[in-house]
Structure formats: structure tokens, C-alpha cells
Scaffold this motif. Structure first.
Motif, PDB file in Angstrom:
ATOM      1  N   LYS A   2      32.581  40.407  31.687  1.00 55.33           N
ATOM      2  CA  LYS A   2      33.149  39.671  32.815  1.00 55.33           C
ATOM      3  C   LYS A   2      34.053  38.543  32.340  1.00 55.33           C
ATOM      4  O   LYS A   2      35.094  38.268  32.932  1.00 55.33           O
ATOM      5  CB  LYS A   2      32.028  39.118  33.696  1.00 55.33           C
ATOM      6  CG  LYS A   2      31.249  40.197  34.449  1.00 55.33           C
ATOM      7  CD  LYS A   2      30.205  39.569  35.343  1.00 55.33           C
ATOM      8  CE  LYS A   2      29.443  40.636  36.134  1.00 55.33           C
ATOM      9  NZ  LYS A   2      28.410  40.045  37.011  1.00 55.33           N
ATOM     10  N   GLY A   3      33.648  37.864  31.256  1.00 55.74           N
ATOM     11  CA  GLY A   3      34.477  36.795  30.721  1.00 55.74           C
ATOM     12  C   GLY A   3      35.812  37.306  30.227  1.00 55.74           C
ATOM     13  O   GLY A   3      36.846  36.656  30.409  1.00 55.74           O
ATOM     14  N   THR A   4      35.826  38.474  29.607  1.00 56.21           N
ATOM     15  CA  THR A   4      37.082  39.064  29.128  1.00 56.21           C
ATOM     16  C   THR A   4      37.992  39.428  30.280  1.00 56.21           C
ATOM     17  O   THR A   4      39.205  39.181  30.239  1.00 56.21           O
ATOM     18  CB  THR A   4      36.778  40.308  28.278  1.00 56.21           C
ATOM     19  OG1 THR A   4      35.918  39.946  27.204  1.00 56.21           O
ATOM     20  CG2 THR A   4      38.064  40.902  27.722  1.00 56.21           C
ATOM     21  N   ARG A   5      37.423  40.005  31.322  1.00 55.51           N
ATOM     22  CA  ARG A   5      38.227  40.360  32.485  1.00 55.51           C
ATOM     23  C   ARG A   5      38.810  39.129  33.155  1.00 55.51           C
ATOM     24  O   ARG A   5      39.972  39.125  33.581  1.00 55.51           O
ATOM     25  CB  ARG A   5      37.377  41.149  33.478  1.00 55.51           C
ATOM     26  CG  ARG A   5      36.991  42.539  32.997  1.00 55.51           C
ATOM     27  CD  ARG A   5      36.129  43.248  34.030  1.00 55.51           C
ATOM     28  NE  ARG A   5      35.752  44.575  33.590  1.00 55.51           N
ATOM     29  CZ  ARG A   5      34.948  45.394  34.280  1.00 55.51           C
ATOM     30  NH1 ARG A   5      34.452  44.982  35.461  1.00 55.51           N
ATOM     31  NH2 ARG A   5      34.654  46.585  33.816  1.00 55.51           N
ATOM     32  N   GLN A   6      38.007  38.070  33.265  1.00 55.10           N
ATOM     33  CA  GLN A   6      38.499  36.833  33.866  1.00 55.10           C
ATOM     34  C   GLN A   6      39.635  36.243  33.042  1.00 55.10           C
ATOM     35  O   GLN A   6      40.641  35.760  33.593  1.00 55.10           O
ATOM     36  CB  GLN A   6      37.351  35.831  33.986  1.00 55.10           C
ATOM     37  CG  GLN A   6      37.723  34.537  34.696  1.00 55.10           C
ATOM     38  CD  GLN A   6      38.060  34.753  36.157  1.00 55.10           C
ATOM     39  OE1 GLN A   6      37.610  35.732  36.761  1.00 55.10           O
ATOM     40  NE2 GLN A   6      38.854  33.859  36.731  1.00 55.10           N
ATOM     41  N   ALA A   7      39.505  36.259  31.733  1.00 56.95           N
ATOM     42  CA  ALA A   7      40.572  35.745  30.866  1.00 56.95           C
ATOM     43  C   ALA A   7      41.840  36.575  31.010  1.00 56.95           C
ATOM     44  O   ALA A   7      42.955  36.031  31.019  1.00 56.95           O
ATOM     45  CB  ALA A   7      40.106  35.734  29.413  1.00 56.95           C
ATOM     46  N   ASP A   8      41.696  37.898  31.136  1.00 54.29           N
ATOM     47  CA  ASP A   8      42.873  38.765  31.331  1.00 54.29           C
ATOM     48  C   ASP A   8      43.566  38.449  32.645  1.00 54.29           C
ATOM     49  O   ASP A   8      44.801  38.433  32.714  1.00 54.29           O
ATOM     50  CB  ASP A   8      42.450  40.239  31.301  1.00 54.29           C
ATOM     51  CG  ASP A   8      41.999  40.668  29.915  1.00 54.29           C
ATOM     52  OD1 ASP A   8      42.382  39.998  28.932  1.00 54.29           O
ATOM     53  OD2 ASP A   8      41.268  41.681  29.828  1.00 54.29           O
ATOM     54  N   ARG A   9      42.781  38.190  33.698  1.00 49.40           N
ATOM     55  CA  ARG A   9      43.381  37.840  34.991  1.00 49.40           C
ATOM     56  C   ARG A   9      44.151  36.528  34.898  1.00 49.40           C
ATOM     57  O   ARG A   9      45.234  36.393  35.460  1.00 49.40           O
ATOM     58  CB  ARG A   9      42.295  37.739  36.063  1.00 49.40           C
ATOM     59  CG  ARG A   9      41.635  39.062  36.431  1.00 49.40           C
ATOM     60  CD  ARG A   9      40.853  38.914  37.716  1.00 49.40           C
ATOM     61  NE  ARG A   9      39.981  40.050  37.946  1.00 49.40           N
ATOM     62  CZ  ARG A   9      38.682  40.070  37.663  1.00 49.40           C
ATOM     63  NH1 ARG A   9      38.109  38.996  37.139  1.00 49.40           N
ATOM     64  NH2 ARG A   9      37.949  41.142  37.911  1.00 49.40           N
ATOM     65  N   VAL A  10      43.575  35.550  34.204  1.00 49.71           N
ATOM     66  CA  VAL A  10      44.242  34.250  34.063  1.00 49.71           C
ATOM     67  C   VAL A  10      45.557  34.408  33.307  1.00 49.71           C
ATOM     68  O   VAL A  10      46.584  33.843  33.698  1.00 49.71           O
ATOM     69  CB  VAL A  10      43.316  33.250  33.347  1.00 49.71           C
ATOM     70  CG1 VAL A  10      44.065  31.971  33.001  1.00 49.71           C
ATOM     71  CG2 VAL A  10      42.114  32.928  34.232  1.00 49.71           C
ATOM     72  N   ARG A  14      49.367  33.713  34.757  1.00 47.23           N
ATOM     73  CA  ARG A  14      50.299  32.800  34.095  1.00 47.23           C
ATOM     74  C   ARG A  14      51.616  33.491  33.777  1.00 47.23           C
ATOM     75  O   ARG A  14      52.695  32.905  33.950  1.00 47.23           O
ATOM     76  CB  ARG A  14      49.669  32.253  32.819  1.00 47.23           C
ATOM     77  CG  ARG A  14      48.523  31.268  33.062  1.00 47.23           C
ATOM     78  CD  ARG A  14      47.899  30.829  31.763  1.00 47.23           C
ATOM     79  NE  ARG A  14      46.843  29.850  31.994  1.00 47.23           N
ATOM     80  CZ  ARG A  14      46.059  29.373  31.027  1.00 47.23           C
ATOM     81  NH1 ARG A  14      46.223  29.769  29.771  1.00 47.23           N
ATOM     82  NH2 ARG A  14      45.117  28.491  31.328  1.00 47.23           N
ATOM     83  N   ARG A  15      51.545  34.730  33.304  1.00 47.46           N
ATOM     84  CA  ARG A  15      52.776  35.473  33.001  1.00 47.46           C
ATOM     85  C   ARG A  15      53.598  35.702  34.263  1.00 47.46           C
ATOM     86  O   ARG A  15      54.827  35.577  34.248  1.00 47.46           O
ATOM     87  CB  ARG A  15      52.433  36.813  32.333  1.00 47.46           C
ATOM     88  CG  ARG A  15      51.948  36.693  30.893  1.00 47.46           C
ATOM     89  CD  ARG A  15      51.971  38.046  30.209  1.00 47.46           C
ATOM     90  NE  ARG A  15      51.071  38.984  30.840  1.00 47.46           N
ATOM     91  CZ  ARG A  15      49.808  39.172  30.465  1.00 47.46           C
ATOM     92  NH1 ARG A  15      49.310  38.454  29.465  1.00 47.46           N
ATOM     93  NH2 ARG A  15      49.046  40.063  31.081  1.00 47.46           N
TER      94      ARG A  15
END
Length: 225
Positions: A2-10, A14-15
Motif C-alpha cells: 500500500k505504501g508503494t502504491r501511495q508513493a506512485d500516486r503522489v 506531481r508529474r
């Protein structure tokens, strides 16, 4: 996970924000460059008035298309901000070009002769309702064009901004509905899997009971003496 998915969304957000800011900046720069390089030294006639009217109609059409894209965008708020950031400068440049043409072809239309920077400055002061009074329209034609800009300002700031906000709400409501449907579908699938598992367990228990009854000793049997 879940942490990895959240970081990917962030990172993706930003992009997307960066791309939106770059597109807006490029659009504004291109509009200003075209304004300063466009030939604005031809005569003022009915064709000029038609060109101004066509420019405003095209501007409204672009805004309408942008509003439609906002309702279908994954990030509607970001898209709406990009639309305003792009449309505002284009709107100001359209009237700035009209003031330059008017000043060069009809002497005395304004309190002073307007260059391109002067016209852009006057357009912004009218748009912002500041009214410094250092540059004012003098002739009836100049005042008429200024009135058209004032009314268009009201439409741009009031109506278009409100429509964009409505488009953002529509897009967000649609996303919320899709998320709710997806959650309901997932819950239904989980319930179905749980029911299938329970049925399988019950069937297995029944089968085990039947095997035990067949293979076991009959009840009530006595041993011979």
C-alpha cells in the motif's frame, strides 16, 4: 504494498501538475510572442471588426471545449486551473491588439498613442477594474470597444468561472460514483467467494459424515458369547 502504491500516486500527481504548469506557461509565452510579432499596422475597417468578433467567438469555442474536457478529466481541478491560466492571457491579448489597431488608425482615440505594451497595460487595468486614469478612451469608438471588454470581463470572471466550477463538481461526482460502484463490486465478489467457500466446506463435511456412517460398525450389534 500500500505504501508503494501511495508513493506512485503522489509521484504521478506531481508529474501531472508539472506538465500542466509547463503547458500553461508555454501557451502564455506563445500568445505574448504572437502579439508582439503580429502585423498590426494595417488599416482599420469592417474587416478588423469582423476579425475581432471572430476571435471572441473562437475564444468562447475553445473555452467550451476546455469545459468539456474538465468534466472527463481524472484531475478536474487541475484542468480547470490550467484552462483559466491559458484563457485569461489570450483574452487580454485579443483586446490589446484591438486597442493598438484603433490607436494607430484613429489618432486621438485615447489620451495618448498606444504602443503594444501600452495597450496591454490598459487592457489589464480595465480587466482588473483598477482605473488609474493615466490612459483613457476619448472617442466614441474607443469607448465602445472598452465597454465590450468590460462586459466580456464580467462574462469571463463570472459565468465562465462558475461553469468551470460546475464542471469540476460533475467530474468529481462521477469519480465518486465510479469508486462507490467499484467498491460495491468488490464487496459482492468477496461475498460470493465467501459463500462459495462456505458451500464447499459444508459439502466436504457432509461427505465426511457419509463415509464415516458407511465404514463404521452398525449401531446396536452384540458380540457372540
Amino acid at each position: 504494498m500500500k505504501g508503494t502504491r501511495q508513493a506512485d500516486r503522489v509521484r504521478a500527481t506531481r508529474r501531472r501538475r508539472l506538465r500542466s504548469a509547463v503547458r500553461s506557461a508555454v501557451s502564455v509565452v506563445l500568445s505574448v510572442v504572437v502579439y508582439y510579432l503580429a502585423p498590426l499596422d494595417h488599416g482599420l475597417d469592417i474587416g478588423t471588426a469582423i476579425a475581432l468578433a471572430v476571435s471572441l467567438v473562437l475564444f468562447v469555442g475553445v473555452i467550451a471545449w476546455q469545459i468539456r474536457t474538465v468534466t472527463k478529466s481524472v484531475y478536474p481541478r487541475l484542468r480547470a486551473v490550467e484552462t483559466l491560466a491559458t484563457a485569461g492571457p489570450i483574452f487580454l491579448i485579443i483586446f490589446s491588439a484591438a486597442y493598438v489597431l484603433l490607436s494607430e488608425n484613429q489618432a486621438g482615440s485615447f489620451s495618448e498613442t498606444l504602443g503594444r505594451s501600452d495597450a496591454l497595460y490598459f487592457t489589464v487595468t480595465v480587466f482588473a477594474t483598477v482605473g488609474f486614469g493615466d490612459i483613457v478612451p476619448v472617442t466614441g469608438t474607443a469607448r465602445g470597444v472598452t465597454v465590450v471588454q468590460m462586459l466580456s470581463d464580467v462574462v469571463l470572471v463570472g459565468l465562465i468561472a462558475r461553469v468551470l466550477l460546475s464542471a469540476v463538481r460533475i467530474a468529481e461526482d462521477a469519480r465518486s460514483a465510479d469508486s462507490a460502484d467499484s467498491a460495491d463490486s468488490a464487496d459482492s465478489a468477496d461475498s460470493a467467494d465467501s459463500a462459495d467457500s462456505a458451500d464447499s466446506a459444508d459439502s466436504a463435511d457432509s461427505a465426511d459424515s457419509g463415509v464415516s456412517g458407511v465404514s463404521g460398525e452398525p449401531s446396536g450389534s452384540e458380540e457372540p458369547e
